[in-house]
Design a protein around this motif. Structure first.
Motif: not given
Length: 121
Positions: A91-94, A99-102, A107-110
């Protein structure tokens, strides 16, 4: 197994064994391969395998019985803990990658919730 040059081989092999334990491929109390057999399986030096087994023993993931071999822990709580830790790492790595993609965490969860990913793949 394809090795990541940024992580020591012994840790990569140890993580692979832990993954086999938490997924049930290796059952509690199962005998692990001999040092020589694991060295052949992973195409690594037997000394590296010895280090893998020492590392797993220090983490109480396995234990050695003198003269009979190395075995997977029989402690179900240890396996559950490893599973939670591995999930946390993924989860942390994902989230760090997103985050690096902005993307924000929300938003990542969505994106995950709206993903067309299917479990049967």
């Amino acid at each position: 197994m394809e090795y990541n040059p940024s992580l020591p081989i012994y840790l990569q092999v140890a993580n692979s064994i832990k993954r086999d334990i938490v997924t049930g491929k290796l059952e509690p109390g199962a005998k692990l391969p001999s040092v020589r057999d694991l060295a052949v399986e992973y195409t690594i030096n037997p000394n590296t395998v010895s280090r893998v087994y020492r590392e797993l023993e220090m983490e109480n993931v396995c234990f050695t019985r003198r003269g009979t071999g190395t075995f997977v822990t029989q402690d179900p709580e240890k396996v559950r803990t490893m599973r939670r830790e591995m999930a946390g790492t993924l989860i942390y790595e994902f989230l760090e990658g997103m985050k690096q993609l902005g993307y924000t965490q929300e938003e990542a969860i969505r994106i995950l919730e709206q993903s067309e990913y299917k479990e049967d793949r």
